[in-house]
Design a protein around this motif. Structure first.
Motif, PDB file in Angstrom:
ATOM      1  N   PHE A   1     -11.725  49.138  25.303  1.00  0.00           N
ATOM      2  CA  PHE A   1     -10.562  47.908  26.376  1.00  0.00           C
ATOM      3  C   PHE A   1      -9.349  47.955  25.650  1.00  0.00           C
ATOM      4  O   PHE A   1      -8.932  46.972  24.528  1.00  0.00           O
ATOM      5  N   ARG A   2      -8.961  49.082  25.602  1.00  0.00           N
ATOM      6  CA  ARG A   2      -7.280  49.729  24.553  1.00  0.00           C
ATOM      7  C   ARG A   2      -6.255  49.209  25.482  1.00  0.00           C
ATOM      8  O   ARG A   2      -5.723  48.027  24.923  1.00  0.00           O
TER       9      ARG A   2
ATOM     10  N   ILE B   1      -2.961  44.005  27.230  1.00  0.00           N
ATOM     11  CA  ILE B   1      -2.228  42.964  28.024  1.00  0.00           C
ATOM     12  C   ILE B   1      -2.635  41.594  27.399  1.00  0.00           C
ATOM     13  O   ILE B   1      -1.262  41.057  27.301  1.00  0.00           O
ATOM     14  N   ASP B   2      -3.502  41.147  26.413  1.00  0.00           N
ATOM     15  CA  ASP B   2      -3.754  40.629  26.276  1.00  0.00           C
ATOM     16  C   ASP B   2      -3.253  40.201  24.797  1.00  0.00           C
ATOM     17  O   ASP B   2      -2.815  38.764  24.950  1.00  0.00           O
ATOM     18  N   LYS B   3      -1.835  40.934  24.336  1.00  0.00           N
ATOM     19  CA  LYS B   3      -1.138  41.048  23.795  1.00  0.00           C
ATOM     20  C   LYS B   3       0.036  40.082  23.895  1.00  0.00           C
ATOM     21  O   LYS B   3       0.576  39.348  23.660  1.00  0.00           O
TER      22      LYS B   3
ATOM     23  N   THR C   1       5.642  33.600  22.766  1.00  0.00           N
ATOM     24  CA  THR C   1       6.755  34.203  23.543  1.00  0.00           C
ATOM     25  C   THR C   1       6.555  34.382  24.609  1.00  0.00           C
ATOM     26  O   THR C   1       6.951  33.948  25.987  1.00  0.00           O
ATOM     27  N   TRP C   2       5.715  35.057  25.045  1.00  0.00           N
ATOM     28  CA  TRP C   2       5.739  35.073  26.239  1.00  0.00           C
ATOM     29  C   TRP C   2       4.855  34.734  27.274  1.00  0.00           C
ATOM     30  O   TRP C   2       4.544  34.690  28.288  1.00  0.00           O
ATOM     31  N   GLY C   3       3.026  34.207  26.211  1.00  0.00           N
ATOM     32  CA  GLY C   3       2.683  33.512  27.695  1.00  0.00           C
ATOM     33  C   GLY C   3       2.741  32.062  28.256  1.00  0.00           C
ATOM     34  O   GLY C   3       2.241  32.948  29.587  1.00  0.00           O
TER      35      GLY C   3
ATOM     36  N   ARG D   1      -7.126  33.120  30.123  1.00  0.00           N
ATOM     37  CA  ARG D   1      -5.954  33.623  28.713  1.00  0.00           C
ATOM     38  C   ARG D   1      -4.926  32.637  29.488  1.00  0.00           C
ATOM     39  O   ARG D   1      -4.433  31.766  27.875  1.00  0.00           O
ATOM     40  N   VAL D   2      -5.090  31.803  30.362  1.00  0.00           N
ATOM     41  CA  VAL D   2      -4.705  30.039  30.683  1.00  0.00           C
ATOM     42  C   VAL D   2      -4.527  29.134  29.734  1.00  0.00           C
ATOM     43  O   VAL D   2      -4.157  28.653  29.194  1.00  0.00           O
ATOM     44  N   ALA D   3      -6.144  28.879  29.737  1.00  0.00           N
ATOM     45  CA  ALA D   3      -6.763  28.644  28.578  1.00  0.00           C
ATOM     46  C   ALA D   3      -6.548  28.978  26.796  1.00  0.00           C
ATOM     47  O   ALA D   3      -6.205  27.672  26.807  1.00  0.00           O
ATOM     48  N   PHE D   4      -6.455  30.080  27.057  1.00  0.00           N
ATOM     49  CA  PHE D   4      -6.005  30.374  25.183  1.00  0.00           C
ATOM     50  C   PHE D   4      -4.509  29.710  24.883  1.00  0.00           C
ATOM     51  O   PHE D   4      -4.545  29.351  24.151  1.00  0.00           O
TER      52      PHE D   4
END
Lengths: 254, 473
Positions: free
Chosen positions: B53-54, B59-61, B67-69, B161-164
């Motif tokens: 899952f590299r 992507i998750d980073k 900054t970018w979320g 990811r939005v929830a995160f």
């Protein structure tokens, strides 16, 4: 590659493709009840769709299915009602969506429980599998998302796994319909009693707990000789689970 | 089975529980994990060299970075809205032309040729049929674009990811992080969002999520926002910027909704719904490239058509009601005119008018029909031509014509802004109210969830109107 395997499976004498009818939501009369359980986001709803021919929406987030969905299929002139349960990590907690799953496995008395797991995260998923195997004798492990596991270079020895768990293991990639014929065949064999499961029971239990559980489950079996999951009920009673106590009083296990 | 034997079992379990002590739960859980680990070790082989899952982590980073979320979230929302606004224009015009421009006169002609009485013809064709046709023309194209895009995003795995990203904000406002997921569902349909709150374990946090779901602009309200922003906000800037200006206004309202959602969540958790924020595990599932056509197909069948069907079911009787109140006279005023006149004073205080308020009463079953109702009622009151007569819902062939009617009805930029605000802050539609009742089984909380947003709407529009009148005029 996968296409070939698919075709070979569909036409194999072992699987009777002509005997399969996807019945959608028509669950009127049925011979067997099949429950679909598993961790959130392991593709239960995708397996459900593949089996019933329904197109229930599946989303890529844990918790998508909050109510149980029902569908049906017919295989070799026997009708199977399929119940898609909300995903749950464990049967030990009490949130509303997890309770739907727990209650159905406990009280709905499905003829077969298909436990859908994410092949790439087997160890974590086994937590739930082992709990379900304490409750029921008739289960099939659906090793789903095999395509992702392969992509991530994860290999699983299905035979060893089946032997350790004591239930049949069927690798699938439900998104691409791979392994579904084999799953249907296995479900039918477990339902009809052609395959007898010897499910794994939790072994690493401290001695003092083991003793208490043995004493209690013996007493439960004395009172309810037909109960197959006395050990699980003993676990829950020792934990002081009020709902189990209530159900026991109401006679829901008999 | 005699009760005594069950009591015996329960007594025995109490004794044993006392003997084995408190660690039972942990010991059992550890035992299960130990078994799981043994079984997994003997059957799983992972080649750690190659991957694991590299790409997902990379992507998750980015998408969950501090900054970018958030910029990425707004960018995605912006792109989806822009595609919806731009893409829906042409099919909407075509459908309007077909259903209202051609089919409506044809039906009228047919009714006349079989000698249908005027009231039946008016009730059925000018009331029921036109309401349904309008809802289809206005709702279907944006939904057919918005839902599949949202579903693709969902299947890809972006929602967790939005929830995160938003978890911290939810924690600070005393709510559950999974509320981000139910909030996102609410952007499609509030009733669906309310049902989705079942994923929240704690009753307190679930109630907060239910009450505040209405602050997610739902699909029935997007078209209202888009149309009004295009006519009034787009018009105050030079033509080349009008698209950007109206898009920003719509996104601004959506963000304002998220702000109110946090504000109300926070207020509730500090007052009537006090309690600890519960912790939870949120799995970030692997990204899965969606099966494009399958997803499009299911989202069209499952979501678009079902939501559209619901809108039609509610639009048909609403159309009938509009026609009736515009054609039943008490003295020499129709019921509609009489109601509008009596609501006008209150409407003025809010920077709105009687027509808008009446339209929101008629449109309680479905937000989708607010704009057509407003247009019809405006024509009725001002007596200008452009519509087709008393109680007839119509689609105007161009945005300019709509704009002319609204301006003739005394609309200003303030009316438009306050309508957009009121569209965000008012009671949920009747389906959502019913769903809230089914989920909470509490009349009290259903009433709170229904009335609270209306009061907020009154307060906010009132304040905006007063400030506007002091500083702008």
């Amino acid at each position: 590659m996968s296409d070939k395997a698919n075709n070979a499976c569909d036409t194999c004498s072992h699987f009777n493709a002509d005997g399969l009818k996807k019945l959608g939501v028509n669950t009127d009369s049925f011979d067997f009840v099949v429950a679909l359980a598993g961790n959130p986001n392991t593709g239960k709803s995708t397996v459900f769709n593949a089996l019933t021919g329904l197109r229930q929406h599946t989303g890529n987030w844990p918790g998508k299915t909050v109510v149980r969905a029902e569908g049906a299929f017919e295989y070799n002139s026997q009708k199977y009602k399929l119940v898609d349960l909300p995903g749950t990590y464990s049967l030990l907690s009490t949130s509303q969506d997890e309770e739907v799953a727990r209650n159905f496995i406990l009280f709905g008395k499905p003829d077969v429980t298909v436990i859908v797991v994410d092949a790439s995260r087997l160890e974590r998923n086994l937590n739930l599998v082992l709990q379900i195997l304490e409750i029921t004798d008739k289960a099939v492990l659906c090793l789903n998302l095999m395509d992702e596991a392969k992509r991530n270079n994860i290999e699983i020895d299905e035979r060893t796994l089946a032997r350790d768990l004591g239930i049949p293991v069927v690798p699938t990639s439900a998104r691409f319909n791979e392994g579904i014929p084999d799953l249907i065949q296995t479900i039918s064999e477990v339902a009809s009693g052609k395959i007898i499961c010897k499910p794994h029971r939790i072994k690493n239990v401290p001695v003092n707990i083991q003793k208490a559980v043995d004493t209690l489950s013996e007493e439960i079996e004395n009172q309810y000789p037909n109960l197959s999951n006395s050990r699980w009920i003993a676990f829950r009673l020792l934990e002081g689970d009020n709902k189990i106590i209530k159900a026991l009083k109401a006679g829901e296990f008999v | 089975m005699a009760d005594s034997s069950i009591d015996k079992i329960i007594d025995l379990s109490k004794d044993l529980r006392w003997q084995i002590g408190d660690d039972f739960h942990d010991n059992l859980a550890e035992g299960i994990y130990a078994d799981a680990s043994e079984i997994a070790t003997s059957s799983v082989r992972i080649d750690n060299q190659n991957n694991q899952f590299r790409l997902d982590r990379k992507i998750d980073k980015i998408v969950t970075s501090k900054t970018w979320g958030f910029p990425i979230m707004f960018l995605i929302l912006g792109v989806i809205l822009w595609l919806t606004i731009e893409g829906a224009n042409y099919p909407s015009a075509m459908l309007a032309d077909l259903l209202l421009g051609n089919l409506h006169p044809f039906l009228k002609g047919l009714a006349a040729s079989i000698g249908m009485p005027w009231w039946l013809d008016g009730f059925l064709i000018d009331g029921v049929y036109l309401a349904v046709a309008w809802v289809i023309a206005v709702m279907l194209p944006p939904m057919a674009i918005f839902f599949p895009m949202f579903t693709l995003l969902e299947d890809f795995g972006y929602l967790p990811r939005v929830a995160f990203n938003m978890d911290e904000l939810f924690r600070k406002s005393g709510a559950h992080g999974k509320q981000a997921l139910t909030m996102s569902m609410g952007f499609g349909c509030n009733a669906a969002g309310v049902v989705a709150t079942r994923i929240i374990d704690s009753p307190r946090e679930r109630l907060i999520a239910i009450i505040t779901n209405n602050f997610s602009l739902c699909n029935g309200r997007w078209p209202t926002q888009i149309l009004i922003a295009t006519i009034f906000i787009g018009a105050v800037v030079p033509a080349s910027f009008s698209g950007i200006a109206s898009l920003s206004a719509v996104i601004g309202i959506a963000v304002l909704g998220i702000f109110f959602m946090f504000l109300v969540s926070w207020s509730l958790s500090k007052t009537v719904l006090k309690g600890e924020v519960s912790t939870f595990n949120l799995e970030l599932p692997p990204y899965r490239p969606p099966r494009f056509w399958k997803t499009i197909y299911t989202s069209l069948i499952d979501r678009t058509l079902i939501v559209l069907w619901r809108a039609i079911l509610f639009a048909a009787p609403a159309g009938a009601v509009i026609w009736l109140i515009s054609n039943i006279y008490i003295g020499n005023e129709s019921i509609a005119a009489w109601t509008i006149n009596s609501l006008d004073g209150f409407g003025f205080l809010l920077g709105l008018n009687g027509v808008i308020l009446l339209a929101y009463i008629v449109a309680i079953p479905a937000n989708e029909i607010v704009i057509p109702t407003i247009l019809m009622l405006t024509v009725l009151v001002t007596g200008i031509s452009g519509g087709e007569g008393a109680g007839v819902m119509f689609e105007l062939d161009s945005i300019n014509a709509t704009s002319d009617i609204l301006k003739a009805g005394g609309w200003t930029l303030l009316t438009a802004i306050n309508l957009m605000l009121f569209s965000l802050l008012h009671n949920p539609c009747s389906t959502t109210i019913y769903t809230i009742y089914k989920e909470t089984k509490s009349l009290k909380w259903t009433v709170v969830a229904s009335i609270l947003p209306v009061i907020m709407g009154f307060v906010v529009t009132f304040l905006v109107a007063q400030v506007w009148r002091i500083f702008v005029n």
